[in-house]
Scaffold this motif. Structure first.
Motif, PDB file in Angstrom:
ATOM      1  N   LEU A  52       2.249   1.952  -3.350  1.00 20.46           N
ATOM      2  CA  LEU A  52       1.257   2.418  -4.329  1.00 20.46           C
ATOM      3  C   LEU A  52       0.781   3.844  -4.055  1.00 20.46           C
ATOM      4  O   LEU A  52       0.259   4.501  -4.972  1.00 20.46           O
ATOM      5  CB  LEU A  52       0.044   1.474  -4.304  1.00 20.46           C
ATOM      6  N   ALA A  53       0.969   4.295  -2.836  1.00 18.14           N
ATOM      7  CA  ALA A  53       0.386   5.584  -2.445  1.00 18.14           C
ATOM      8  C   ALA A  53       0.861   6.694  -3.373  1.00 18.14           C
ATOM      9  O   ALA A  53       2.063   6.904  -3.566  1.00 18.14           O
ATOM     10  CB  ALA A  53       0.769   5.901  -1.003  1.00 18.14           C
ATOM     11  N   GLY A  54      -0.078   7.384  -3.950  1.00 15.24           N
ATOM     12  CA  GLY A  54       0.249   8.548  -4.777  1.00 15.24           C
ATOM     13  C   GLY A  54       0.710   8.208  -6.186  1.00 15.24           C
ATOM     14  O   GLY A  54       1.049   9.100  -6.972  1.00 15.24           O
ATOM     15  N   ARG A  55       0.754   6.925  -6.522  1.00 22.45           N
ATOM     16  CA  ARG A  55       1.198   6.560  -7.873  1.00 22.45           C
ATOM     17  C   ARG A  55       0.019   6.445  -8.827  1.00 22.45           C
ATOM     18  O   ARG A  55      -1.071   6.052  -8.443  1.00 22.45           O
ATOM     19  CB  ARG A  55       1.876   5.183  -7.854  1.00 22.45           C
TER      20      ARG A  55
ATOM     21  N   ALA B 263      -5.783  -6.299   1.433  1.00 22.51           N
ATOM     22  CA  ALA B 263      -5.694  -4.882   1.062  1.00 22.51           C
ATOM     23  C   ALA B 263      -6.520  -4.616  -0.192  1.00 22.51           C
ATOM     24  O   ALA B 263      -7.207  -3.595  -0.291  1.00 22.51           O
ATOM     25  CB  ALA B 263      -4.235  -4.490   0.857  1.00 22.51           C
TER      26      ALA B 263
ATOM     27  N   PRO C  79      -4.735  -3.698  -7.218  1.00 24.07           N
ATOM     28  CA  PRO C  79      -3.353  -3.216  -7.343  1.00 24.07           C
ATOM     29  C   PRO C  79      -2.371  -3.888  -6.389  1.00 24.07           C
ATOM     30  O   PRO C  79      -1.201  -4.069  -6.757  1.00 24.07           O
ATOM     31  CB  PRO C  79      -3.480  -1.717  -7.045  1.00 24.07           C
ATOM     32  N   HIS C  80      -2.805  -4.248  -5.175  1.00 23.35           N
ATOM     33  CA  HIS C  80      -1.853  -4.873  -4.246  1.00 23.35           C
ATOM     34  C   HIS C  80      -1.420  -6.240  -4.745  1.00 23.35           C
ATOM     35  O   HIS C  80      -0.226  -6.573  -4.737  1.00 23.35           O
ATOM     36  CB  HIS C  80      -2.472  -4.985  -2.847  1.00 23.35           C
TER      37      HIS C  80
ATOM     38  N   TYR D 268     -16.763   1.798   4.912  1.00 17.45           N
ATOM     39  CA  TYR D 268     -15.352   2.157   4.977  1.00 17.45           C
ATOM     40  C   TYR D 268     -14.741   2.195   3.593  1.00 17.45           C
ATOM     41  O   TYR D 268     -14.969   1.304   2.777  1.00 17.45           O
ATOM     42  CB  TYR D 268     -14.619   1.113   5.824  1.00 17.45           C
ATOM     43  N   GLU D 269     -13.974   3.233   3.327  1.00 11.33           N
ATOM     44  CA  GLU D 269     -13.196   3.267   2.086  1.00 11.33           C
ATOM     45  C   GLU D 269     -11.726   3.392   2.448  1.00 11.33           C
ATOM     46  O   GLU D 269     -11.331   4.318   3.149  1.00 11.33           O
ATOM     47  CB  GLU D 269     -13.614   4.462   1.213  1.00 11.33           C
ATOM     48  N   GLN D 270     -10.969   2.438   1.966  1.00 15.00           N
ATOM     49  CA  GLN D 270      -9.530   2.473   2.188  1.00 15.00           C
ATOM     50  C   GLN D 270      -8.950   3.682   1.459  1.00 15.00           C
ATOM     51  O   GLN D 270      -9.333   3.949   0.322  1.00 15.00           O
ATOM     52  CB  GLN D 270      -8.957   1.191   1.600  1.00 15.00           C
TER      53      GLN D 270
ATOM     54  N   GLY E  78      -5.951   5.750  -0.536  1.00 11.31           N
ATOM     55  CA  GLY E  78      -4.941   5.279  -1.482  1.00 11.31           C
ATOM     56  C   GLY E  78      -5.319   5.583  -2.901  1.00 11.31           C
ATOM     57  O   GLY E  78      -6.380   6.164  -3.168  1.00 11.31           O
ATOM     58  N   PRO E  79      -4.506   5.149  -3.812  1.00 11.33           N
ATOM     59  CA  PRO E  79      -4.632   5.560  -5.212  1.00 11.33           C
ATOM     60  C   PRO E  79      -5.876   4.970  -5.875  1.00 11.33           C
ATOM     61  O   PRO E  79      -6.333   5.495  -6.875  1.00 11.33           O
ATOM     62  CB  PRO E  79      -3.368   5.002  -5.855  1.00 11.33           C
ATOM     63  N   HIS E  80      -6.380   3.901  -5.304  1.00 14.69           N
ATOM     64  CA  HIS E  80      -7.467   3.162  -5.931  1.00 14.69           C
ATOM     65  C   HIS E  80      -8.692   3.202  -5.036  1.00 14.69           C
ATOM     66  O   HIS E  80      -9.535   2.350  -5.096  1.00 14.69           O
ATOM     67  CB  HIS E  80      -7.017   1.711  -6.127  1.00 14.69           C
TER      68      HIS E  80
ATOM     69  N   HIS F 277       0.829  -1.208   0.000  1.00 12.03           N
ATOM     70  CA  HIS F 277       0.000   0.000   0.000  1.00 12.03           C
ATOM     71  C   HIS F 277       0.864   1.260   0.000  1.00 12.03           C
ATOM     72  O   HIS F 277       0.574   2.222  -0.714  1.00 12.03           O
ATOM     73  CB  HIS F 277      -0.916  -0.017   1.229  1.00 12.03           C
TER      74      HIS F 277
ATOM     75  N   LEU G 286      -1.700   4.200 -11.282  1.00 15.65           N
ATOM     76  CA  LEU G 286      -1.672   2.744 -11.366  1.00 15.65           C
ATOM     77  C   LEU G 286      -1.460   2.288 -12.813  1.00 15.65           C
ATOM     78  O   LEU G 286      -2.077   2.834 -13.731  1.00 15.65           O
ATOM     79  CB  LEU G 286      -2.972   2.154 -10.827  1.00 15.65           C
TER      80      LEU G 286
ATOM     81  N   GLY H 248     -10.067  -3.933   0.259  1.00 16.55           N
ATOM     82  CA  GLY H 248     -10.425  -2.643   0.837  1.00 16.55           C
ATOM     83  C   GLY H 248     -10.576  -2.659   2.343  1.00 16.55           C
ATOM     84  O   GLY H 248     -11.197  -1.769   2.923  1.00 16.55           O
TER      85      GLY H 248
END
Lengths: 276, 276, 276, 276
Positions: B123-126, B216, B183-184, C269-271, C273-275, B120, B128, B219
């Motif tokens: 991936l943050a801020g990327r 992950a 994505p994970h 809940y929403e995780q 992150g990028p997705h 996670h 996809l 969600g």
């Protein structure tokens, strides 16, 4: 067994649960990856692990209905404890869950186990009835005896649901749909029918109590009935933690106690007894 | 909010979890007896409690596959601890389970959480990627960076399944069947493809690690990934207790340590440091 | 070592702690009955067990002063948790105490450990000063660096005792009386003198923090500084249980939360992150 | 009490334990910094917290002798559990200690509590004797009754110290030196004198049992006798952790079990009972 030089024999440890070799993992004699993952639901697996026999779909449905009935009851002591422990030690999710489970003892989660054991003890060594009259006769005998002894009846009564616990008829119905009303549920139903005449008042059959009867009818180990309540509650406590993460109330609970403390002088303890 | 006389405001505590009135129990806004019991499986319910949204059947299947993968690994420290605690305090099933769960920390049950969080964070801020080449490029970048920093890659490697963890391809397949490779999992698969070229050796993708990636992608809250491993393990520990009740080994484990103790003289501890 | 037939070598387990034979019990190489019971105080024994060296009377006095400082702070989360767990599972005193200790993590009992470790890390590899100017120079350097990095200083500040924690000067005085002001306490004192000039405001030296400095100066294992806080707290939690037995408040705390719950709709809940 | 708007009265929570204001901390009505730190030993403080009365030096000596007797017994299940939990979750010292304490239940640490309560129950409502003959008469009556009922006598017998537990005469001697041999110890001594004639064999008075008698004679709360054993054990478990940090054996214990596992087929569980 080999002999160890200090004289203690070395044994091996048999288990039918998880085992793994370099290229294979088994669980309960099955290939974990191929035969369990994706094929076995979690409730089904928990039942299987506890009994080493795979439940039927009907057994799984009753079992999961019990777990649903026990999973979360809102701000119970266990839920408050998990939230406060997480507040205090957020680095340890396992500690927060374990602390909550430690409240799963005789008082708050104990009805399930107490009721299942009570019914089982009553049934031990008896010829099982074949109709409601027969069950009512046993119930009458037991209720009369407990009343005479001044003992309460496990599973009878509820401090909130005084007119009836909504879980009770529902679980009876699910068990009936699946053909799984066994002797424990039958006796519990008879107690529900007979007790007003014996005790002089009408009490609800407790939902946690009927869960114990259903678990006993599923053939689960009586020593572990409390364990299934704890399994259900683990899911509930994770829900509590998830909510605490987003809408924290733990600190507010703490402050509501701490800021309302009232300092009083020490009061020396005296042990009761003949020399007190 | 009301004002308390000692000056601390009294609040109420919002929750969407369990609530009950005299004749009704709700859970997650549903009627517990009618809409949850008999209708919702236990894995499904656990997911729902943690996210406050009901999972699809596909999400439930992936989630339960993860729980199956993590439920029991035989004589782990957690299993031994639960058996020994039950041996020592058989009156408290909750204590035996809680003690076992307390071993669910960074080392033995931590890979799931560590791997999910690691992926996670990467991936943050990327943006996809849309194809494998894109995922491989991210994997290459990350692996190169960690290698340069001398850091290991969470989820890569297994001390037993050196040629491949059988749970890994199975969980990828289940997620693919359900259309839930997010994505994970995509990044984790890319790490599996790319790492031999970067690290100079081929390591298996750890089954507990892929579980973290799958959770992950479902969600679920990253802070609680360890919690799901603990939920799975609770079912496993009940299985351990059930087996211990019938085929006890706890006392033998205890004796194998106690009777092989070797008394040695005290060795005074010296703290390290400039003044040691 | 003997060879076991399944290939795992059987070892013995060395220990300098308790050992017993048919007619003798030893602890730390001493005869328990003759040389420990009646001769060694409990604080002294705890120090001895942790370091395998017997403390001097002065070391014991400083150690016990630390334990007194940390034993009980009233209605902390740990105390509330112990009371609620006892309410819920009165059959298990061990569960109530264990649940309370599980709150002894990074936030509420962590200052002692964090402060001791922080001071130790600063000192590692340094030439120790011989006068206050030298200590002040180190403190200035460290405080400046942490301020620049935006990091707080462990042990500095207290949310209640804003004008000074009364435990702090007292523990410095006791350590001085016993000739046990070592480098950790010296550095902590220097931080107290120097920080207003660096941070632009005056903060109290936290009493739990000075306890960490004192424990480190006593040469106790840094990995276990939290453990000593937990030992002190165990005595406090027994006090909480004893009071709860006579003047129970646990049920009232539970009800104050449970009866003030407010049922709200689920919030999916929403995780992040990028997705997401 | 104020009224809360949801109808639940808001209370305050009285306590004589820790309390603090901006510039003062009190404990048990004393100024913590001035009157407790440096003045009160840890055993003394633990006694004081549990009873809200300050013990005499003699009471403290007997109390600390009991704590020494119970602090560590080598590789008990509790010690093994703490070491294995630390192995598995080294980030959580509190979890390792709590897990160990959870083994402090009816079997391994329960003798102290069981014996103290047993003696107390025997004494309840009796006129206390004034000489040994009187004590022997009570002991004879009780032993005869328990023998007739087929019940064992708490505190009588030891699986290792078959010729006598060395702690027992020592604790009697310490209590005598301090003038603190009360009715519980007197009755326990009489049981030691009388039982061979009743039971037909000579058993040792258990050291953990005599501890329970001594604690009861000190006037400590009977409900918490197990708690004092747990306090003592907390110090022992910190010793176990300290040794594990330097000379780890936890992983070896784990491997000795895990590598000697023997996979067996599942054996379906059948509940006993009339419908089994």
């Amino acid at each position: 067994m080999a002999e160890h030089r200090q004289g203690h024999p070395v044994t091996d440890y048999p288990t039918a649960l998880g085992a793994s070799s370099r290229d294979r993992i088994t669980l309960l004699g099955k290939d974990l990856a191929q035969d369990v993952m994706g094929e076995v639901g979690f409730g089904e697996l928990a039942f299987w692990l506890a009994t080493q026999r795979r439940p039927t779909p009907g057994q799984t449905r009753v079992f999961e209905a019990v777990l649903a009935a026990l999973a979360d009851h809102g701000f119970t002591p266990t839920a408050i404890v998990t939230r406060l422990t997480y507040l205090s030690a957020p680095d340890s999710v396992q500690g927060a869950l374990a602390a909550g489970l430690l409240g799963g003892g005789s008082r708050f989660l104990g009805v399930t186990e107490d009721c299942g054991r009570f019914l089982h003890d009553v049934l031990a060594g008896r010829q099982l009835p074949t109709d409601d009259d027969g069950w009512d006769a046993i119930a009458f005998e037991v209720l009369t005896a407990r009343r005479a002894a001044g003992e309460f009846v496990p599973g009878l009564g509820h401090h909130v649901h005084k007119d009836g616990d909504p879980r009770t008829p529902r679980l009876f119905a699910i068990a009936a749909e699946e053909g799984l009303v066994g002797p424990h549920l039958s006796l519990f139903a008879a107690i529900g029918r007979v007790h007003p005449g014996v005790l002089g008042r009408t009490l609800p059959l407790n939902g946690a109590g009927v869960c114990g009867a259903a678990l006993a009818d599923l053939g689960l180990p009586l020593e572990l009935l409390r364990g299934f309540a704890l399994l259900a509650r683990t899911a509930g406590l994770i829900g509590q933690l998830a909510e605490e993460l987003r809408d924290p109330v733990g600190n507010e609970i703490f402050l509501s106690v701490d800021l309302n403390n009232r300092s009083v002088p020490p009061r020396p303890y005296e042990q009761g007894g003949p020399h007190g």
